[in-house]
Design a protein around this motif. Structure first.
Motif, PDB file in Angstrom:
ATOM      1  N   LEU A  38      -8.224  -8.482   3.131  1.00 20.02           N
ATOM      2  CA  LEU A  38      -6.983  -7.986   3.712  1.00 20.02           C
ATOM      3  C   LEU A  38      -7.150  -7.537   5.154  1.00 20.02           C
ATOM      4  O   LEU A  38      -6.225  -6.987   5.755  1.00 20.02           O
ATOM      5  CB  LEU A  38      -6.424  -6.823   2.879  1.00 20.02           C
ATOM      6  CG  LEU A  38      -5.910  -7.166   1.483  1.00 20.02           C
ATOM      7  CD1 LEU A  38      -5.254  -5.950   0.856  1.00 20.02           C
ATOM      8  CD2 LEU A  38      -4.940  -8.340   1.504  1.00 20.02           C
ATOM      9  N   ALA A 153       2.655 -11.438   0.622  1.00 19.23           N
ATOM     10  CA  ALA A 153       2.350 -10.101   1.135  1.00 19.23           C
ATOM     11  C   ALA A 153       1.407 -10.208   2.318  1.00 19.23           C
ATOM     12  O   ALA A 153       0.738 -11.213   2.511  1.00 19.23           O
ATOM     13  CB  ALA A 153       1.714  -9.240   0.038  1.00 19.23           C
ATOM     14  N   TYR A 154       1.354  -9.143   3.125  1.00 19.95           N
ATOM     15  CA  TYR A 154       0.393  -8.991   4.227  1.00 19.95           C
ATOM     16  C   TYR A 154       0.452 -10.157   5.222  1.00 19.95           C
ATOM     17  O   TYR A 154      -0.434 -11.002   5.264  1.00 19.95           O
ATOM     18  CB  TYR A 154      -1.030  -8.821   3.690  1.00 19.95           C
ATOM     19  CG  TYR A 154      -1.144  -7.743   2.647  1.00 19.95           C
ATOM     20  CD1 TYR A 154      -1.029  -6.402   2.997  1.00 19.95           C
ATOM     21  CD2 TYR A 154      -1.335  -8.067   1.304  1.00 19.95           C
ATOM     22  CE1 TYR A 154      -1.113  -5.403   2.030  1.00 19.95           C
ATOM     23  CE2 TYR A 154      -1.426  -7.075   0.339  1.00 19.95           C
ATOM     24  CZ  TYR A 154      -1.313  -5.746   0.704  1.00 19.95           C
ATOM     25  OH  TYR A 154      -1.386  -4.761  -0.256  1.00 19.95           O
ATOM     26  N   ASN A 168       2.727  -5.137   7.708  1.00 16.00           N
ATOM     27  CA  ASN A 168       1.798  -5.170   6.566  1.00 16.00           C
ATOM     28  C   ASN A 168       2.141  -4.082   5.552  1.00 16.00           C
ATOM     29  O   ASN A 168       2.025  -4.296   4.342  1.00 16.00           O
ATOM     30  CB  ASN A 168       0.357  -5.013   7.052  1.00 16.00           C
ATOM     31  CG  ASN A 168      -0.169  -6.263   7.725  1.00 16.00           C
ATOM     32  OD1 ASN A 168       0.310  -7.365   7.480  1.00 16.00           O
ATOM     33  ND2 ASN A 168      -1.161  -6.097   8.587  1.00 16.00           N
ATOM     34  N   HIS A 169       2.550  -2.920   6.049  1.00 16.33           N
ATOM     35  CA  HIS A 169       3.010  -1.867   5.131  1.00 16.33           C
ATOM     36  C   HIS A 169       4.296  -2.284   4.422  1.00 16.33           C
ATOM     37  O   HIS A 169       4.420  -2.140   3.198  1.00 16.33           O
ATOM     38  CB  HIS A 169       3.237  -0.564   5.896  1.00 16.33           C
ATOM     39  CG  HIS A 169       4.040   0.448   5.136  1.00 16.33           C
ATOM     40  ND1 HIS A 169       3.500   1.242   4.142  1.00 16.33           N
ATOM     41  CD2 HIS A 169       5.356   0.769   5.189  1.00 16.33           C
ATOM     42  CE1 HIS A 169       4.444   2.022   3.634  1.00 16.33           C
ATOM     43  NE2 HIS A 169       5.583   1.748   4.247  1.00 16.33           N
ATOM     44  N   ARG A 172       3.572  -4.982   1.774  1.00 15.07           N
ATOM     45  CA  ARG A 172       2.337  -4.855   0.994  1.00 15.07           C
ATOM     46  C   ARG A 172       2.576  -5.185  -0.477  1.00 15.07           C
ATOM     47  O   ARG A 172       3.697  -5.049  -0.985  1.00 15.07           O
ATOM     48  CB  ARG A 172       1.754  -3.451   1.139  1.00 15.07           C
ATOM     49  CG  ARG A 172       2.556  -2.368   0.452  1.00 15.07           C
ATOM     50  CD  ARG A 172       2.174  -0.984   0.953  1.00 15.07           C
ATOM     51  NE  ARG A 172       2.865   0.044   0.186  1.00 15.07           N
ATOM     52  CZ  ARG A 172       4.120   0.397   0.378  1.00 15.07           C
ATOM     53  NH1 ARG A 172       4.842  -0.208   1.308  1.00 15.07           N
ATOM     54  NH2 ARG A 172       4.672   1.336  -0.362  1.00 15.07           N
ATOM     55  N   TYR A 173       1.531  -5.588  -1.144  1.00 16.43           N
ATOM     56  CA  TYR A 173       1.625  -6.022  -2.535  1.00 16.43           C
ATOM     57  C   TYR A 173       1.893  -4.834  -3.442  1.00 16.43           C
ATOM     58  O   TYR A 173       1.193  -3.822  -3.400  1.00 16.43           O
ATOM     59  CB  TYR A 173       0.322  -6.693  -2.956  1.00 16.43           C
ATOM     60  CG  TYR A 173       0.322  -7.198  -4.374  1.00 16.43           C
ATOM     61  CD1 TYR A 173       1.162  -8.231  -4.767  1.00 16.43           C
ATOM     62  CD2 TYR A 173      -0.539  -6.641  -5.329  1.00 16.43           C
ATOM     63  CE1 TYR A 173       1.161  -8.701  -6.064  1.00 16.43           C
ATOM     64  CE2 TYR A 173      -0.545  -7.109  -6.623  1.00 16.43           C
ATOM     65  CZ  TYR A 173       0.304  -8.136  -6.989  1.00 16.43           C
ATOM     66  OH  TYR A 173       0.290  -8.599  -8.289  1.00 16.43           O
ATOM     67  N   SER A 370      -5.441  -0.854   2.149  1.00 21.60           N
ATOM     68  CA  SER A 370      -4.229  -1.177   1.387  1.00 21.60           C
ATOM     69  C   SER A 370      -3.023  -1.471   2.268  1.00 21.60           C
ATOM     70  O   SER A 370      -2.019  -1.975   1.781  1.00 21.60           O
ATOM     71  CB  SER A 370      -3.876  -0.008   0.465  1.00 21.60           C
ATOM     72  OG  SER A 370      -3.539   1.144   1.231  1.00 21.60           O
ATOM     73  N   TRP A 371      -3.082  -1.099   3.548  1.00 19.17           N
ATOM     74  CA  TRP A 371      -1.962  -1.168   4.474  1.00 19.17           C
ATOM     75  C   TRP A 371      -0.821  -0.249   4.054  1.00 19.17           C
ATOM     76  O   TRP A 371       0.333  -0.447   4.426  1.00 19.17           O
ATOM     77  CB  TRP A 371      -1.478  -2.600   4.676  1.00 19.17           C
ATOM     78  CG  TRP A 371      -2.507  -3.489   5.295  1.00 19.17           C
ATOM     79  CD1 TRP A 371      -3.295  -4.403   4.659  1.00 19.17           C
ATOM     80  CD2 TRP A 371      -2.906  -3.529   6.674  1.00 19.17           C
ATOM     81  NE1 TRP A 371      -4.154  -5.018   5.543  1.00 19.17           N
ATOM     82  CE2 TRP A 371      -3.936  -4.499   6.799  1.00 19.17           C
ATOM     83  CE3 TRP A 371      -2.487  -2.849   7.819  1.00 19.17           C
ATOM     84  CZ2 TRP A 371      -4.542  -4.805   8.004  1.00 19.17           C
ATOM     85  CZ3 TRP A 371      -3.100  -3.161   9.029  1.00 19.17           C
ATOM     86  CH2 TRP A 371      -4.108  -4.121   9.113  1.00 19.17           C
ATOM     87  N   GLN A 372      -1.121   0.768   3.283  1.00 17.82           N
ATOM     88  CA  GLN A 372      -0.155   1.787   2.892  1.00 17.82           C
ATOM     89  C   GLN A 372      -0.127   2.890   3.951  1.00 17.82           C
ATOM     90  O   GLN A 372      -1.167   3.402   4.350  1.00 17.82           O
ATOM     91  CB  GLN A 372      -0.560   2.389   1.536  1.00 17.82           C
ATOM     92  CG  GLN A 372       0.181   3.656   1.139  1.00 17.82           C
ATOM     93  CD  GLN A 372       1.622   3.399   0.788  1.00 17.82           C
ATOM     94  OE1 GLN A 372       1.920   2.628  -0.114  1.00 17.82           O
ATOM     95  NE2 GLN A 372       2.529   4.054   1.500  1.00 17.82           N
TER      96      GLN A 372
END
Length: 452
Positions: A38, A153-154, A168-169, A172-173, A370-372
């Motif tokens: 990722l 995603a991403y 990306n956030h 995100r998946y 995680s891109w969170q």
């Protein structure tokens, strides 16, 4: 001074540039090598306080009880140390302005228990494959407010600017589709609160039973939430069609009012419009730490840094806790919080001249694995730090979905906050992989869901 960390695989121009083109095949080839699939730095940091990523938690890292709650694989660990108002100066280079402000606002009660760091995020191979494809094919359009050639995603695992990090956030998946019961609290200064219970569900477009890959349309995902309790709010339903290009085609939203038994368009559920049932403690784009169109802000990618962020928050999600255990005056009970040292992307959003929003500036801190968005600072028109957001990340390792145990917006000025996502006392947790039809997310379906 902020600790800025350049990825060993990115040049300065790549990190801060404004180019809209996808990366080269040679750059994309770094995914799964020097970079994780990722796009995070695979190596740990110099002193080992951040470990290398070795694949994340396996699916068999613990058991799931009949209600859907997961075992905590780190339950036996104790804090390495605790950051308080009294020792914050010692750790300030690894704390966000919002965290420092919270320590100052609540010097006798707010604290950050810091645990060993674990890079626990793992996702399905199909998501990794989509991210790699996106890296070479997805591009920003409409001034960065939409995507083209995007799948799953991403879109930008090797980001070139702030908007790409935020995309990306946004994409995100999250397991493709989901149903859950979620409890929200907006405590008074005394700590007293009335729980508000929601039934929530969303489905990404490619998870619909009737999705047509040849004609995907502009909708990214469908979202629906119904207020279950208290009685004065029960029966109201919100429906959202979240679009990929929200400038070309703004988000579509409808509200069903249970008292009037009517469905109405709800264009106010966006930007800084009031979010339903939030008592004015968050605006439309505060939900999910940040959501929606990016067109009202100029975005600047500051770089990477190491921060103590809320992570592996299994304890906060425990069914052994009551909501009264968690929700306290001023802030959540820090006894059940867990912070770890991780690398984050830092992105600054500044309101464009002539645009309107209650937040004149926002700074987001996004977990590299995680891109969170895990921390968010919100400033008013005077430049005063007004609200602080926290997203307490918890991986659902059994289904390989990074998730939030709870998300919070603290108001530093009035001493109140809103916390959502709790489910500790509920009979069922999150259900992933729930199949739906596009017809389940229409205004007609909204009316049927809201009848009581």
């Amino acid at each position: 001074m902020k600790l800025l960390i350049q990825s060993t695989t990115l040049s300065l121009s790549l990190l801060t540039g404004a180019a809209l083109a996808a990366v080269t095949p040679e750059q994309a080839a770094q995914l799964g090598k020097n970079l994780t699939p990722l796009g995070a730095e695979q190596a740990g940091n110099a002193d080992g306080s951040i470990p290398a990523w070795t694949g994340g938690l396996g699916k068999n890292s613990g058991k799931q009880n009949p209600q859907g709650f997961l075992d905590d694989p780190y339950a036996s660990e104790q804090p390495l140390f605790t950051i308080t108002a009294q020792n914050a100066e010692q750790y300030k280079d690894k704390l966000s302005p919002g965290q420092l402000a919270m320590l100052k606002r609540y010097p006798d009660s707010y604290r950050l228990p810091v645990y060993p760091s674990h890079r626990s995020v793992a996702l399905p191979d199909s998501v990794y494959a989509a991210a790699r494809s996106n890296a070479q094919n997805t591009q920003l359009v409409a001034g960065g407010n939409g995507l083209t050639n995007f799948q799953t995603a991403y879109p930008f695992p090797i980001p070139q600017n702030g908007q790409e990090v935020v995309w990306n956030h946004l994409t995100r998946y999250r397991g493709g589709s989901m149903k859950r019961i979620s409890v929200q609290a907006t405590p008074e200064k005394s700590g007293a609160f009335t729980p508000v219970t929601f039934k929530m569900e969303f489905t990404y477009r490619d998870q619909l039973k009737d999705f047509d890959p040849a004609n995907p349309g502009n909708v990214l995902f469908y979202y629906k939430e119904e207020v279950v309790s208290p009685a004065r709010l029960a029966g109201s339903v919100l429906l959202v069609h979240e679009t990929l290009d929200q400038v070309k085609e703004p988000r579509l939203a409808w509200l069903y009012n249970a008292g009037q038994r009517r469905v109405r368009r709800a264009p106010q559920v966006a930007y800084d419009g009031p979010y339903p049932a939030s008592e004015g403690l968050r605006v439309g784009d505060n939900f999910d730490m940040y959501n929606g169109a990016q067109d009202r802000y100029d975005w600047k990618l500051i770089g990477k840094r190491e921060l103590y962020i809320p992570y592996n928050s299994f304890k906060l999600d425990s069914p052994k806790l009551k909501y009264d255990d968690i929700v306290k005056a001023g802030h959540l009970n820090p006894e059940f919080a867990r912070y770890e040292l991780h690398r984050v992307w830092e992105v600054e959003a500044t309101l464009k001249p002539g645009e309107r929003h209650v937040y004149a500036k926002r700074v987001f801190f996004i977990d590299e694995d995680s891109w969170q968005i895990v921390l968010a600072d919100h400033y008013d028109a005077r430049g005063t730090l007004w609200r602080v957001g926290e997203g307490h990340l918890q991986p659902y390792y059994n289904v390989q979905v990074p998730w939030l145990a709870v998300e919070i917006v603290y108001d530093l000025l009035n001493g109140r906050y809103i916390v959502s996502g709790m489910k500790n006392e509920e009979s069922k947790g999150v259900e992933f992989g729930v199949k739906a039809l596009a017809a389940d997310y229409t205004p007609a379906a909204l009316r049927n869901a809201g009848v009581r």
